[in-house]
Design a protein around this motif. Structure first.
Motif: not given
Length: 333
Positions: A253-265
């Motif tokens: 498994k290769i998991i990509y997690e993109e950097v983005g704006e936090d909608r809560l904070f």
């Protein structure tokens, strides 16, 4: 397609034959025998193993299609490829014995044996591929190109988790790092902080860190050695500028997690939009066979030859030396 290449397999243990012997599914190819036999670019002519029981298993499944022998002799028909999948010293014995007689190609299971300095010049010319199979998988080739092209931005750090010895499992991660980012290590950055004996007394599972020069910056690399008696793990977590890339499940498994704006904070950024890819590691034997085929006909560069293996062995030897000094200092203290 170029000609069909003939193959001799020496050593019918787990990776030679047993891992998938009782698995009929063609999309699971975990051993040399099944992988080369099912690949139309190859013809397996000979199998060699000291065990009559293993040779009987070959005969039971393949009949008279494959010739079976207990040892290598001059009477055995020469082949284009020799797969050495036994213990390191046995692989060494057969490599020197066969390479003196035949100018063939060798696929060799790691780890490599210790190479004497006086042998180095002559041995570098031999046609050899050491089996670090992950870099033969298309998904990993694609990932290497993404790093090189800057698709993920600057690489901040690598965290690696492994069990079962630095030579055994750890070397796979070292090889993958060198494949992705090169092997230009800042030697004065190496730090060894722990080790355990979880598999082999002669192959410690060592925790260490170092810095790697890549492009025009340094990458911090951490290796965390865990206990094989609890579970097996070979993983890499790559913290990049634009993405976090996690290689899990032995590379399946290769998991990509993109950097983005936090909608809560508001004002913070975090990893979002997770995408998971299956690298089809169940087919690694076929990917490896095709990779070897292309190297044989010089369609691609050999990225796992003796020179590459010497670099890995030298680095592992250095880490072991640091660990010896560390434990000596603890005893003196």
């Amino acid at each position: 397609m170029d000609k069909i290449l003939s193959v001799t397999i020496i050593g019918l243990g787990d990776i030679g034959m047993l891992y998938d012997y009782n698995i009929d599914k063609k999309w699971i190819r975990l051993t040399h025998l099944k992988s080369f036999n099912l690949n139309k670019k190859f013809d397996v002519l000979n199998c060699i193993d000291i065990s009559d029981e293993k040779l009987d298993l070959v005969k039971k499944k393949y009949g008279n299609k494959i010739n079976c022998f207990n040892s290598f002799t001059s009477q055995i028909k020469k082949t284009d490829i020799y797969v050495l999948s036994s213990q390191s010293e046995i692989n060494k014995k057969y490599f020197y014995e066969i390479s003196k007689k035949h100018d063939s190609f060798f696929l060799i299971e790691k780890p490599c044996w210790d190479i004497n300095p006086e042998e180095k010049i002559s041995i570098l010319s031999k046609k050899v591929y050491f089996n670090y199979f992950r870099k033969t998988i298309p998904t990993f080739k694609k990932l290497k190109n993404e790093f090189f092209n800057g698709s993920h931005g600057k690489i901040q750090s690598l965290n690696c988790y492994y069990t079962k010895g630095i030579n055994n499992n750890g070397s796979h991660l070292i090889d993958l790092i060198f494949y992705f980012f090169g092997s230009d290590i800042l030697l004065n950055s190496i730090n060894v902080n722990n080790s355990i004996n979880d598999y082999n007394l002669n192959d410690k599972t060592i925790s260490f860190s170092f810095k790697l020069k890549y492009k025009n910056y340094l990458i911090l690399v951490n290796f965390i050695g865990l206990d094989e008696n609890l579970y097996s793990v070979i993983e890499m977590d790559i913290m990049a500028e634009l993405n976090r890339i996690s290689i899990k499940d032995f590379g399946n498994k290769i998991i990509y997690e993109e950097v983005g704006e936090d909608r809560l904070f508001k004002g913070y950024k975090k990893h979002i939009n997770t995408r998971t890819y299956n690298s089809k590691i169940s087919m690694y034997g076929d990917f490896l066979a095709n990779h070897v085929y292309d190297i044989f006909f010089e369609k691609i560069k050999n990225d796992s030859n003796f020179n590459h293996q010497i670099i890995i062995s030298k680095f592992i030897r250095l880490i072991n030396e640091y660990e010896t000094k560390r434990t000596s200092n603890i005893r003196r203290g």
